[in-house]
Structure formats: C-alpha cells, structure tokens
Design a protein around this motif. Sequence first.
Motif, PDB file in Angstrom:
ATOM      1  N   PHE A  12      59.598  35.911  78.330  1.00  0.00           N
ATOM      2  CA  PHE A  12      59.499  37.432  78.855  1.00  0.00           C
ATOM      3  C   PHE A  12      58.344  37.256  79.771  1.00  0.00           C
ATOM      4  O   PHE A  12      57.408  37.792  79.449  1.00  0.00           O
ATOM      5  CB  PHE A  12      59.305  38.041  77.744  1.00  0.00           C
ATOM      6  N   GLU A  65      58.529  45.048  79.167  1.00  0.00           N
ATOM      7  CA  GLU A  65      57.388  44.419  78.632  1.00  0.00           C
ATOM      8  C   GLU A  65      56.277  45.374  78.310  1.00  0.00           C
ATOM      9  O   GLU A  65      55.442  45.174  77.284  1.00  0.00           O
ATOM     10  CB  GLU A  65      56.900  43.603  79.925  1.00  0.00           C
ATOM     11  N   GLU A  69      54.337  45.342  74.808  1.00  0.00           N
ATOM     12  CA  GLU A  69      52.698  45.179  74.770  1.00  0.00           C
ATOM     13  C   GLU A  69      51.948  46.593  74.606  1.00  0.00           C
ATOM     14  O   GLU A  69      50.747  46.405  74.682  1.00  0.00           O
ATOM     15  CB  GLU A  69      52.510  44.534  75.848  1.00  0.00           C
TER      16      GLU A  69
END
Length: 832
Positions: A12, A65, A69
């Motif tokens: 990723f 992403e 995160e």
Amino acid sequence: MIRFLRLRGPKFWPVFSFVQRNTSSAHLRRRSSLSSAALYAVEGEDYIGRSPVFDSYAYARAFQECIAEVDHVRGRAVHCHSLKHGGCLDLFCLNILLNMYAKFDIVDDACLLFAEMPERNMVSFVTLIQAYAKCGKLIEAVQLFHRLHREGHQLNQFVFTTVLKLFVVMELPELGRHVHACICRLGHESNAYVGAALLDTYSLCGYVDEARKVFDGIVEKDIVAWTGMISCYADNDCAEDALQLFSRMTISGLRPNNITLTSLIKASVSLSSLTLGKSIHGCSIKTCYELDPYVGGSLLDVYAKYGDIKDARAIFEAVPQIDVILWSFMIARYAQIDQNEEALAIFMRMMRVPVEPNEYSFSSVLQACANSRGLDMGRQVHGRVVKIGLDTEIFVANPLINLYAKCGNMDASMVIFSDLSNSNDVSWNTLIVGYMQLGFGEEALKLFSQMHVAQVPKSQVTYSSALQACVSIAAIEQARQVHSLIAKTTLSDDAVVSNSLIDTYAKCGSIKDAHKVFDVMKECDLISWNALICGYALHGLGTNALGLFKKMRDNKVEPNGVTFVGVLSACSNVGLVDQGLSYFNSMAEDYGIVPSMEHYTCMASLLGRSGRLNEAKEFIDRMTVKPSVMVWRALLGGCLIHKNIELGNLCAERILEMEPQDETTYVLMSNLYAAGKSWDHVALVRKSMRAKGVKKEPGRSWIEFHGEIHSFCMGDYSHPDTRAINAMLEWLHIKVNRAGYVPDVNVVLHDIDDDKKERIVWVHSERLALAFAVIRLPPGSPICIIKNLRFCQDCHAAFKVISKVIQRDITVRDINRFHHFEDGTCSCGDYW
C-alpha cells in the motif's frame, strides 16, 4: 506502464510517492517542514496532469491510506488538491472520501460532500446513514433512509442490516417487523448477514419465536447466525433452548467464539447452575477464549453469584486487566457482598495501573463507601468524579446522593440533586429513603409530594419509603393519602406495596385498615402474614394474633423467625405464659428455627411481666448465647412492675456492664426505688446520672391535625392554643371526677405532697394532646396519640373514663404497644 503496475502492487504505497524519485537533498530537507499529505499532492501534480486515466483511482488509494493510518489532516489535504485540479473524482472515489469523513466523525463535511456529489448510489446513502447513527443524529439517519427508498436506489443486504441496527440504536426494534416484510418481499430473508441483524432486532423485542423462524430460514448459517440465536435465547430467559441450540451447533462442526461462550455463561447464570458454568469455563479454555475480556467478565459473574468470590478473583487475576469493565465488575461484586475494603483496594489498584475508571467503576466504589460510611474516601472519589466531568452523569450522581445520605449529610445530597438536569425516580427515591432513615419523616413526605407534583414515575421503593415515613411520625391521614395514590396505579395489587400498607396501618394505629388491605390481597405471602400478626401483637390483641397464626398454618404457609417474634409478643402482651413457652419450644422442635435474641427478649418479658421473675432469671441463665441488653432490660421491666428491687439491681448491673451510659436502665432503677419509697437510693441513682452525663428523655406526646404534627410535653405552655387546652383539661377533670375517677398519685415518683402529685399527673403530655384533640377534631371522630415513653397507670385509668364521657374512640401508642379506649374499656384488658 511500470507506474501502473506499481500502483496496483501488493504494497500500500503512499499516493504519488513514485514520482520524481531523484529528489534533491534540499528538497528532502524541506519535506520535514511540510505535512506529508500536502507534499505527496505537490509531488504528484505533473503525473496527474499527464495520466488522467488513473487520477480518480490514485486519489481513492490516497483516501484509503488516510483511513488506514487515521490521518484526517492528510485526507483533507488530498481532498483540497483534488478540488484545485478540477474535481476529477468519480463516484467510486467520492464514496471512499465520504467514508473517510464518516470514519473520522467529520459529519458536517460528509453532509456537504454528499450534497455536492453529482450522482449518488446505495453506498453513498448507507455510508452517510452510518455516520449519522454513529454521532447520534438518528432522526436524520431515518430521513436519509426514506430518501434512499424514495429515489429508487437498490435495497440490498447492506441497506437492511444498516437500518435494522439503526432501529436498535434508537431503541425502536419493533420497527424491524416492517423492514422484515420488505426483506421477504425482495428475497433477502435467507441471507446470513440480514438474518443476523434481524435476530438482534427480535431478541431486543423479546420476540423469540419470530427470531427462531428467521434463524431457520437462513440457508448457510455461519457462526454469527448460530451465536445470534443462542444469544437471543439467553437474553430472553430461554436458557435450556440456548444450550440445546449450542449442542446442535457443535454437532454441525462449528466452534464457539467469545460471544457464543458469553451467552452460554449467561444461560448458566439464569439456571443458577455453577456446574454448568464450570463446564462452559472448560470449553472456553479448550477454545483459547478463557482470557477474553467478555468471557472473563461473564465467568466473574457466574463465580461471584454461585461460587466463591475467591474463584471470581482468580479469574480476574488471570484475565488481562486492560478492560475497565472487568475492574468495574470486580469492584461491584465486592461492594454488593459488603466486602467494602476489598472493593476500595481494587479501585486504588485500578487507579495505579492505570485504567481510567468509568461511570460504573465510580458507581460501585461509591456504593462501597456508602456501605462502610466512609465519608472521607467518598469525598475523594467525588473530587475525582468532578475533575473528569462525570458528576452530572446520572449513574454516578445517584450513588453520590446515596453516599451523603447514608453518612447523614442530607444537605450535600440535596446540592447534588439540585444540580441534576436529568434526575430520575432513583434520585428522588434515594433522597426520600435518606430522610426517612435519618428520622426526618416530614421532610421525606414533603419530597414525596414534590415528586408527585413533578409527575416523576413512582415505584415500589417510592411508595414503601413514603409509607415508612408516615410510620415514623405516626401520620395516618397522610398514609391514607398515599394509599389513595397507590390505588390509582398498577401497583395497587403489588405484594411489596400491600405489605408496606399493612405494616403502616398497623403501626399508625388502625389495625382494622391493615386487615382490610390483607383481605383484598390476591396472594398473601409470608411477609403479609407476619406484618398482620405482629400488628395484632403490637395492638395488644393477642387472641387475634394467635388466631391468625393458626389460620396461617392451615393455609400451609411455613412460619419463620419473624412470625414467632409476633406470636411470642402477642403471648407476652396478654399474659399467656404457658402458650408462650409451648410456642417457644415448638420453634426449634417443629420448624427448626434457632431462637434469636428477639425471641429470648420476648420470653423474658412474658415471664417477667406475669410475675414469674425467678423463672425468667433461670430462663436467661440457660440461654445458649450471651444475653443482650434488651433481654436484661425486659426482665428489669418486670421487676419494676412487681417491685422486686433485689433482682432489679442484678439486671441493672448486667446492663451497665455492657452499656454504662444506658439511660433507660437508670430511669427504670430510679422508678423502681421510688416505687419502693427508697428515696435515698433514688437520689444516688440521679446523682450517678448527673456525674456520667446521662439525661432522662422527657415525656412527649404527638397528635396529627390537618397534616401537621402537634407536640406536647408535661406542663407545656408554648402551644398557641394553651388557654383553650387548659380550659378543656379543667372541664374533663370535672367530668371524670363525677364519673368516679380517683387519681393514682403513686405514679408520680417524687417525694412531694399528694396535692402537687395530683396537679402534676393531670398535665401529663398525653392529656394535653387529648385536650387539643377534643377541641380541634370534629365531635365523634376518633383520636390517635403517640407517646415516646410508657403509658402511666393513672393516665390509663383517666383515658378509660374520658372515652366514656366524651363518647369517642381514643388510641394511644406508647413505647411498647397500642391502647384502644372505647366506652370506658381498653383493648389491653389493663395488662401492659
């Protein structure tokens, strides 16, 4: 082409990080001063411009992403970059962006994005519905579901599971029936995901049969479906069905998960089966879930309730102690079994770990402080509660009110209560009980009245506490008003409330009303029988009490220790010595009841008052336990009646060895010496009382009039109606003298002239209260007087004559019992 493959590779990668790989060192240094999201966006500008085919996909990867995160700053930066470059995002990417805002609880931005989307699909609606539900905007979520349906978007399993969960969160699971109809119409009823949501919905409604139909209709049942149905059975008191279904599940080859095991442990608690709980514990060990917080918490519950708290503690120590729920549970269990020091020790250890306490932790530790009357510790916990802002949380505020009430600080309780904007019936009940237990009956009833005006729902506790407050101030009229309120509610047939009414009427002087409540009860339990038997004993109606006891046994109701306290008291109040001895022996021989100190006290009183003083002394000497102050005091009372100074001295010595400051003993001994004309000994006793700071409680009588309590003491001239009261006393004095009343001046235990004694006895507190009642109450209405000391013999004789002269029923409750005067006679038969 290489860039395309990198973009779809397994790793990723951060968006656009593959562009401009030969970055200068100066540029790299500048990276540290910029946010990574903005930098990635700047680095990717030239690539996005050259490759429009993959723009939306690249942004989608960037948003994913950011979600992974948990970086909403970077997510916003990427979104801004996309807007600067013309808003090239397709529906797939916009839905991911919408999901990002929903995940980060940025609902306003999610709504704005949703409104500006050029097109929307089912995923868009479901994502925003879930965001609304998560932040508590439940009405908006329902409105959005209606819009989804109205605009003709696809209704699939994701929509149905979302809306079913929404109705559960809204505590409106009944609406799930309507959704279920739509599910069946569209052919989704056999879907495992939809079926699991329906199981949860029907379980909360208690619709077990409907849940089972849903379960049976699921084609491919997974562990979630099996667990959902097992949980439904366990949550709705169908424990045996839960166990049978679990057996079928294991036969089908599925292994239980932590939720399955938690539900099975709950079923074992419902069945009160420690053995079953231990079996499930073994199963949790085999499946490696014994250290799971949910399973561990449930095992704590079963061991604490049906095993040993030590076993529960062992489970607690074995499970990883990172979950506040387990700490809270352990504190609560210790507080509930009154091991308050252990509860406080666990709480202190929890603070050191540290695990941040929640409202349940504070509630339990405050209960422990209240149980142990630990006001200092409670104040420290209160300070911590205020510091983290939980002081207005109802689940914490109510235990705080209870803490201060039990520690006698009702002002602090009222301050907390007044600051609550969401007080509930528990808050009110706690205050009412607090006032009542501290002896502030009038304040408790005022609060009950305010609660009624505020239209707060009332429970068993509310009515029972209000009735007990009526008992504490002998306010029978207010008890009748509370009874009238109860009659208008569904609690009119409630056994607990009815038992309180029986007890209240009996203790407030109306044994007839107590029996009426008993007669209309649909089902009388042991407490009902005991309340009425003890009521009759209190009123000196021993024959009625013993007749009721016989009727109780005929109805196959097994008596307990309280029953025999009432029976023995009844025998004592009418002097049935032989019957009392027979009942006392029958207690152990026929019913296996070990005599308590109350039973021994009744027997000492029975033998002593009947004049069998030596037999009473021998009975006490044969006791298998050390006699209490009450036992010796009962015999001392008999010595006073029969003027046995020698044995009275022995009783007094025994009492004062245990309680050197016992006021009652000094008064009884003083009266005993005075009755024997031993004035020197009287003086010595009174001198000893002064030296030890022991004060005699003054005689006081009360009477209720129009909801107000009027108090009188001997020779009291402070009442506003003093002149009228004195005039009435003179009138009564003339009338009773003509009717043959002769004063017994021997009741005045002072070495003074008989003329002074006669004047003193005529202004006793109960006679002042009687004169006030004759003036104020309508002619012919009954009179009820409460006295804090024993009724004196001369007042008793006078009241018999007065009841005949004024043709009224007069009830006097002294410290021992009720006296009912009617037409010149007393219910006690002159034996008290």
